[in-house]
Design an enzyme around this catalytic site. Structure first.
Site, PDB file in Angstrom:
ATOM      1  N   ARG A  32      -2.074   0.640  -0.712  1.00 24.47           N
ATOM      2  CA  ARG A  32      -1.762  -0.690  -1.228  1.00 24.47           C
ATOM      3  C   ARG A  32      -0.247  -0.849  -1.326  1.00 24.47           C
ATOM      4  O   ARG A  32       0.404  -0.125  -2.081  1.00 24.47           O
ATOM      5  CB  ARG A  32      -2.396  -0.888  -2.612  1.00 24.47           C
ATOM      6  CG  ARG A  32      -3.924  -0.703  -2.651  1.00 24.47           C
ATOM      7  CD  ARG A  32      -4.647  -1.813  -1.910  1.00 24.47           C
ATOM      8  NE  ARG A  32      -6.079  -1.580  -1.840  1.00 24.47           N
ATOM      9  CZ  ARG A  32      -6.962  -2.160  -2.645  1.00 24.47           C
ATOM     10  NH1 ARG A  32      -6.553  -2.962  -3.612  1.00 24.47           N
ATOM     11  NH2 ARG A  32      -8.256  -1.936  -2.495  1.00 24.47           N
ATOM     12  N   GLU A  49       1.789  -2.586  -2.933  1.00 18.71           N
ATOM     13  CA  GLU A  49       2.091  -3.388  -4.111  1.00 18.71           C
ATOM     14  C   GLU A  49       3.278  -2.772  -4.834  1.00 18.71           C
ATOM     15  O   GLU A  49       3.294  -1.569  -5.077  1.00 18.71           O
ATOM     16  CB  GLU A  49       0.864  -3.445  -5.032  1.00 18.71           C
ATOM     17  CG  GLU A  49      -0.347  -4.088  -4.367  1.00 18.71           C
ATOM     18  CD  GLU A  49      -1.645  -3.814  -5.112  1.00 18.71           C
ATOM     19  OE1 GLU A  49      -1.713  -2.781  -5.814  1.00 18.71           O
ATOM     20  OE2 GLU A  49      -2.578  -4.613  -4.980  1.00 18.71           O
ATOM     21  N   ARG A  94      -0.453   2.759 -14.306  1.00 19.63           N
ATOM     22  CA  ARG A  94      -1.838   2.676 -13.868  1.00 19.63           C
ATOM     23  C   ARG A  94      -2.006   2.399 -12.387  1.00 19.63           C
ATOM     24  O   ARG A  94      -3.133   2.221 -11.916  1.00 19.63           O
ATOM     25  CB  ARG A  94      -2.593   1.623 -14.690  1.00 19.63           C
ATOM     26  CG  ARG A  94      -1.927   0.276 -14.725  1.00 19.63           C
ATOM     27  CD  ARG A  94      -2.542  -0.631 -15.779  1.00 19.63           C
ATOM     28  NE  ARG A  94      -3.704  -1.374 -15.305  1.00 19.63           N
ATOM     29  CZ  ARG A  94      -4.564  -1.987 -16.104  1.00 19.63           C
ATOM     30  NH1 ARG A  94      -4.418  -1.897 -17.413  1.00 19.63           N
ATOM     31  NH2 ARG A  94      -5.572  -2.671 -15.626  1.00 19.63           N
ATOM     32  N   HIS A  95      -0.917   2.365 -11.630  1.00 19.28           N
ATOM     33  CA  HIS A  95      -1.005   2.032 -10.214  1.00 19.28           C
ATOM     34  C   HIS A  95      -0.388   3.112  -9.326  1.00 19.28           C
ATOM     35  O   HIS A  95       0.618   3.727  -9.674  1.00 19.28           O
ATOM     36  CB  HIS A  95      -0.298   0.705  -9.914  1.00 19.28           C
ATOM     37  CG  HIS A  95      -1.002  -0.489 -10.469  1.00 19.28           C
ATOM     38  ND1 HIS A  95      -0.677  -1.049 -11.679  1.00 19.28           N
ATOM     39  CD2 HIS A  95      -2.033  -1.229  -9.978  1.00 19.28           C
ATOM     40  CE1 HIS A  95      -1.470  -2.091 -11.917  1.00 19.28           C
ATOM     41  NE2 HIS A  95      -2.296  -2.215 -10.899  1.00 19.28           N
ATOM     42  N   GLU A 123      -9.901  -1.001 -15.894  1.00 19.50           N
ATOM     43  CA  GLU A 123     -10.852  -1.154 -14.784  1.00 19.50           C
ATOM     44  C   GLU A 123     -10.821   0.091 -13.905  1.00 19.50           C
ATOM     45  O   GLU A 123      -9.755   0.520 -13.464  1.00 19.50           O
ATOM     46  CB  GLU A 123     -10.474  -2.375 -13.944  1.00 19.50           C
ATOM     47  CG  GLU A 123     -11.277  -2.512 -12.666  1.00 19.50           C
ATOM     48  CD  GLU A 123     -10.484  -3.138 -11.533  1.00 19.50           C
ATOM     49  OE1 GLU A 123     -10.623  -2.690 -10.384  1.00 19.50           O
ATOM     50  OE2 GLU A 123      -9.687  -4.055 -11.810  1.00 19.50           O
ATOM     51  N   SER A 143     -14.422  -1.844  -8.797  1.00 17.54           N
ATOM     52  CA  SER A 143     -14.762  -3.196  -8.376  1.00 17.54           C
ATOM     53  C   SER A 143     -15.970  -3.088  -7.460  1.00 17.54           C
ATOM     54  O   SER A 143     -16.069  -2.161  -6.657  1.00 17.54           O
ATOM     55  CB  SER A 143     -13.598  -3.857  -7.627  1.00 17.54           C
ATOM     56  OG  SER A 143     -12.587  -4.242  -8.536  1.00 17.54           O
ATOM     57  N   ARG A 157      -7.655   7.085 -11.410  1.00 18.46           N
ATOM     58  CA  ARG A 157      -7.805   6.316 -12.652  1.00 18.46           C
ATOM     59  C   ARG A 157      -8.912   6.901 -13.519  1.00 18.46           C
ATOM     60  O   ARG A 157      -8.769   7.030 -14.734  1.00 18.46           O
ATOM     61  CB  ARG A 157      -8.112   4.856 -12.348  1.00 18.46           C
ATOM     62  CG  ARG A 157      -6.890   3.997 -12.155  1.00 18.46           C
ATOM     63  CD  ARG A 157      -7.253   2.545 -12.290  1.00 18.46           C
ATOM     64  NE  ARG A 157      -6.125   1.695 -11.954  1.00 18.46           N
ATOM     65  CZ  ARG A 157      -6.148   0.375 -12.024  1.00 18.46           C
ATOM     66  NH1 ARG A 157      -7.258  -0.232 -12.421  1.00 18.46           N
ATOM     67  NH2 ARG A 157      -5.093  -0.342 -11.705  1.00 18.46           N
TER      68      ARG A 157
END
Length: 444
Positions: A215, A217, A223-224, A367, A370, A418
């Site tokens: 990703r 991002e 958390r990423h 989370e 998903s 996570r």
């Protein structure tokens, strides 16, 4: 001269003993092999704490030449009970051989490392810091989660697949794609195996994959990650998303039981607890979840999803009221789900264009999953691709399969790091990956 007709007497080779087994060998000669975890020289007596893959052993001798910490050594000695030694036993050294000497002092004092002290230094020297007991405990737990994932899904009739990590289009659209030059053509690193695992439902009906995803991002949060290990599932011939949530509940229950059997020492070392998984994990719609955290906690939720504080408060509510560390948030609006998510039904049976059968699983305030039911009808899929303003031609390698009778299907994906971090109380997800990749880190 030895008589060639008589057998030569040789000393039997002493097998390696692991530190965890010393308690069964009191009074016996053993051979330990491992790393110098710590050392002390008290003049006539020297102490060496040896570390191997199973734990620590205190070794005591005299007139020993002590190598630098992290040198790999072989120690011969006799096992004796000792209350203050790790595990209640120590080895009285008869000889110590250096197998490979450290040529310089370690940049980190491994026995004293803490995750909240010089975190960047610990990541800079990850090839050393990973040797720490806490660091490797986290990775062992993650390895057992992955093992449980394989084992449980195979028991449920799933087939493991391997999908491309160099792709021509993103599974979820958007700009969070790493671009690369593929022999003069634009290509990307896969942000998810989603499109391929759906295609493979038409082959095996039930499939899964364990593989990294990427990703692009520009997060700088605890958390990423920009590369993480994704545990992906897709299953065909479902009734709706409830079937998918029930499968994930079964996996989590199996995984937590496995961790209790194989990683009790690691959880104790890290001061963490293994959660109980309810037979039916609580479920709440997104809109009801937003209303709950506002009414009960006074937190106003912005945006189209739950923000991090809302996730934390919702988990707090279910921990207090139902004793569950897990909660499914369901019925996400279309704007908050990828284009392939199936629309929900209204009371009259018609499709609701505003709501989907997508869900998230929250665990201890964050989370970790998903998932949902996917679109299986070709016409509906093409309408969704148009609605999301995606290029039909670019998506043709995926969408064409839906002309040939795809079954109702759905699935989920779990971020292994996570889940590991939340299980063990690790504040920064980077410490739940051996060699993390974030916006600022390409090495080691």
């Amino acid at each position: 001269m030895t008589n060639p007709t008589e057998p030569t007497q040789t000393q039997p080779k002493l097998a390696r003993t692991l530190t965890r087994d010393l308690g069964q060998l009191e009074g016996q000669m053993v051979k330990l092999q491992g790393f110098v975890h710590a050392r002390r020289d008290l003049g006539g007596v020297q102490f060496v704490v040896l570390r191997d893959k199973t734990g620590l052993a205190q070794c005591v001798g005299s007139h020993l030449s002590l190598p630098l910490p992290e040198s790999s050594v072989e120690i011969l000695g006799t096992v004796k009970a000792h209350k203050k030694a790790p595990g209640g036993y120590e080895v009285q050294v008869e000889s110590m051989k250096v197998l490979s000497a450290a040529t310089q002092a370690s940049p980190l004092e491994i026995p004293k490392m803490e995750w909240n002290v010089n975190p960047e230094t610990m990541l800079d020297y990850r090839y050393v810091s990973l040797r720490g007991l806490r660091e490797r405990a986290a990775l062992k737990v993650q390895g057992e989660i992955v093992y449980a994932f394989h084992t449980y899904l195979r028991s449920q009739g799933f087939t493991e697949i391997s999908t491309p990590k160099i792709v021509s289009a993103g599974a979820e659209g958007g700009a969070n794609l790493f671009k690369l030059d593929y022999f003069g053509e634009q290509a990307y690193l896969a942000q998810s195996p989603q499109l391929y695992k759906q295609i493979m439902v038409g082959v095996f009906e039930r499939v899964y994959e364990v593989a990294p995803v990427y990703r692009a991002e520009e997060h700088a949060t605890s958390r990423h990650l920009n590369e993480y290990l994704s545990l992906d599932v897709e299953m065909g011939f479902i009734d709706d998303e409830d079937d998918v949530m029930e499968l994930e509940t079964g996996f989590l229950s199996f995984a937590m039981e496995r961790l209790g059997e194989s990683c009790a020492a690691e959880f104790e070392l890290l001061g963490a607890s293994i959660p109980k998984v309810p037979q039916r994990i609580p479920r709440i719609t997104l809109m009801d979840a937003r209303a709950l955290v506002t009414e009960k906690f006074g937190h106003q939720v912005g945006g189209k999803d739950l923000d991090p504080e809302a996730e934390r408060l919702l988990c707090q509510h279910y921990a207090e009221t139902e004793g569950s560390d897990f909660v499914f948030v369901t019925k996400y609006p279309r704007a908050a789900r990828p284009f392939y998510t199936h629309a929900d039904h209204q009371e009259d049976g018609s499709l609701n264009p505003d709501l989907t059968r997508g869900f998230d699983l929250l665990f201890r305030g964050i989370e970790i999953t998903s998932g949902g039911q996917r679109i299986h009808d070709h016409a509906m899929l093409m309408e969704s691709i148009d609605a999301y303003k995606m290029n039909r031609e670019a998506m043709s390698g995926y969408s064409e399969v839906f002309k040939y009778g795809m079954p109702p299907h759905g699935g989920f994906a779990i971020g292994a790091e996570r889940l590991t971090a939340k299980l063990l109380g690790i504040a920064n997800v980077r410490y739940a990956r051996a060699f993390p990749r974030d916006r600022n880190r390409l090495t080691p």
